[in-house]
Design a protein around this motif. Structure first.
Motif, short mmCIF file in Angstrom:
data_model
loop_
_atom_site.label_atom_id
_atom_site.label_comp_id
_atom_site.label_asym_id
_atom_site.label_seq_id
_atom_site.Cartn_x
_atom_site.Cartn_y
_atom_site.Cartn_z
N ALA A 78 0.82 -1.22 0.00
CA ALA A 78 0.00 0.00 0.00
C ALA A 78 0.85 1.27 0.00
N GLY A 79 2.15 1.13 0.30
CA GLY A 79 3.03 2.30 0.36
C GLY A 79 2.77 3.19 1.56
N ASN A 80 2.23 2.61 2.63
CA ASN A 80 1.90 3.37 3.83
C ASN A 80 3.09 3.33 4.79
N GLU A 81 3.90 4.39 4.73
CA GLU A 81 5.15 4.40 5.50
C GLU A 81 4.93 4.31 7.00
N HIS A 82 3.89 4.96 7.51
CA HIS A 82 3.64 4.90 8.96
C HIS A 82 3.31 3.47 9.38
N CYS A 83 2.49 2.79 8.60
CA CYS A 83 2.14 1.41 8.95
C CYS A 83 3.30 0.46 8.71
N ILE A 84 4.14 0.74 7.71
CA ILE A 84 5.32 -0.08 7.49
C ILE A 84 6.16 -0.08 8.76
N VAL A 85 6.45 1.09 9.27
CA VAL A 85 7.29 1.20 10.46
C VAL A 85 6.58 0.62 11.68
N TYR A 86 5.30 0.92 11.84
CA TYR A 86 4.55 0.41 12.99
C TYR A 86 4.58 -1.13 13.03
N HIS A 87 4.27 -1.76 11.91
CA HIS A 87 4.20 -3.22 11.90
C HIS A 87 5.60 -3.86 11.91
N LEU A 88 6.59 -3.18 11.35
CA LEU A 88 7.96 -3.66 11.47
C LEU A 88 8.37 -3.68 12.94
N GLU A 89 8.14 -2.57 13.64
CA GLU A 89 8.51 -2.51 15.05
C GLU A 89 7.73 -3.53 15.87
N ALA A 90 6.45 -3.72 15.54
CA ALA A 90 5.65 -4.70 16.28
C ALA A 90 6.14 -6.12 16.00
N ALA A 91 6.48 -6.42 14.75
CA ALA A 91 6.99 -7.75 14.42
C ALA A 91 8.31 -8.00 15.14
N LEU A 92 9.18 -7.01 15.17
CA LEU A 92 10.44 -7.16 15.89
C LEU A 92 10.20 -7.39 17.37
N ALA A 93 9.26 -6.64 17.94
CA ALA A 93 8.94 -6.81 19.36
C ALA A 93 8.39 -8.20 19.66
N GLU A 94 7.76 -8.81 18.66
CA GLU A 94 7.21 -10.17 18.80
C GLU A 94 8.26 -11.24 18.49
N GLY A 95 9.49 -10.80 18.18
CA GLY A 95 10.58 -11.75 17.97
C GLY A 95 10.88 -12.09 16.53
N ALA A 96 10.37 -11.32 15.58
CA ALA A 96 10.66 -11.59 14.17
C ALA A 96 12.16 -11.47 13.92
N SER A 97 12.66 -12.38 13.12
CA SER A 97 14.09 -12.37 12.79
C SER A 97 14.34 -11.48 11.57
N GLU A 98 15.60 -11.16 11.38
CA GLU A 98 16.01 -10.40 10.20
C GLU A 98 15.58 -11.13 8.92
N ARG A 99 15.73 -12.43 8.91
CA ARG A 99 15.36 -13.23 7.74
C ARG A 99 13.85 -13.20 7.50
N GLU A 100 13.06 -13.27 8.56
CA GLU A 100 11.60 -13.20 8.40
C GLU A 100 11.17 -11.85 7.83
N ILE A 101 11.80 -10.78 8.30
CA ILE A 101 11.52 -9.44 7.77
C ILE A 101 11.90 -9.38 6.30
N THR A 102 13.10 -9.86 5.98
CA THR A 102 13.58 -9.83 4.60
C THR A 102 12.68 -10.64 3.67
N GLU A 103 12.24 -11.81 4.11
CA GLU A 103 11.35 -12.62 3.28
C GLU A 103 10.00 -11.94 3.09
N THR A 104 9.53 -11.24 4.11
CA THR A 104 8.27 -10.49 3.98
C THR A 104 8.43 -9.39 2.94
N VAL A 105 9.55 -8.68 2.96
CA VAL A 105 9.83 -7.65 1.96
C VAL A 105 9.87 -8.27 0.57
#
Length: 113
Positions: free
Chosen positions: A56-83
């Motif tokens: 959607a190109g929603n920068e605020h939600c990108i950062v919000y959900h990235l930070e939430a995923a990291l807080a829930e223990g998401a790994s660098e690889r999980e983030i990269t695969e999501t991207v």
């Protein structure tokens, strides 16, 4: 440390809540329920929302959900695969948000992508 886009979002919600507290409370209850663990974990739900936010190109939600995923223990690889998955679906614009904005946030948090 909170990214400036997360801070802007939080401040915007607070301002909205002062004008329409019932609406904000209802929204918060709804989203809290949506991101609570069920068949999918909270981490998986935030990764899903991250991919949607990238598309959607929603920068605020990108950062919000990235930070939430990291807080829930998401790994660098999980983030990269999501991207990568979001980029495969959304093309260059989606991928550019992922590789630029997510890299910026991860660097601020002393992580690398």
């Amino acid at each position: 440390m909170e990214h400036y886009l997360s801070e802007q979002y939080r401040e915007g919600l607070q301002a909205f809540g002062r004008m329409m507290p019932e609406a904000l409370n209802a929204y918060n209850r709804f989203t809290s329920e949506c991101f609570s663990p069920g068949e999918l974990s909270s981490k998986e739900k935030h990764l899903m929302a991250l991919g949607i936010s990238l598309f959607a190109g929603n920068e605020h939600c990108i950062v919000y959900h990235l930070e939430a995923a990291l807080a829930e223990g998401a790994s660098e690889r999980e983030i990269t695969e999501t991207v990568a998955v979001a980029g495969a679906f959304g093309g260059g614009a989606t991928l550019s948000h992922g590789v630029i904005l997510i890299h910026e946030v991860m660097e601020e948090k002393k992580l690398t992508v």
